[in-house]
Motif scaffolding. Structure first.
Motif: not given
Length: 143
Positions: A49, A52-53
């Motif tokens: 996450e 991906h951010e």
């Protein structure tokens, strides 16, 4: 933290038993995707996450960014280890990394990589000499 080299085997169903030292961090799930040098990259859900951010900040007008995101994310697979610590490595990723039976799972700190064991051994023998003889800074401010 993911450290060390762990030799495992894929079973006939494409399942991999995660190294025991990695299981606690991955018990709630993980993401597998294509990595560089034709290995697979394994992230905990939280680390994926975060990565991906950062990727979301890439300019969509830049072709290289779009290409990278397409290859990286189109092969991504979310897995949850079973009670024996096994995950299934999707066929598309096994093919990309040339995974057959013998596997090397290597720790990379915040992630792990999954290699075909003979390919890993070749890569390591080709790069260890350069590592041992390096006398300039590779990672600014650290090494």
């Amino acid at each position: 933290m993911f450290l060390g080299t762990h030799y495992q085997r894929l079973d006939d169903k494409g399942r991999l038993i995660l190294p025991a030292k990695f299981r606690e961090e991955l018990k709630d799930g993980l993401v597998l995707t294509r990595g560089q040098e034709h290995c697979l990259t394994l992230f905990s859900l939280g680390e994926f996450e975060a990565v991906h951010e950062e990727m979301r900040k890439a300019p969509m007008t830049k072709k290289e960014a779009r290409d990278y995101l397409r290859v990286f994310l189109s092969g991504a697979a979310s897995e949850t280890p079973d009670k024996q610590g096994r995950i299934t490595v999707p066929q598309i990723l096994r093919r990309y990394a040339g995974l057959d039976r013998d596997i090397a799972v290597i720790g990379m700190g915040n992630r792990a990589e999954i290699w075909d064991a003979p390919t890993w051994e070749r890569y390591l023998s080709e790069t260890e000499g350069g590592f041992a003889e390096r006398d300039d800074e590779v990672i600014p401010g650290i090494l």
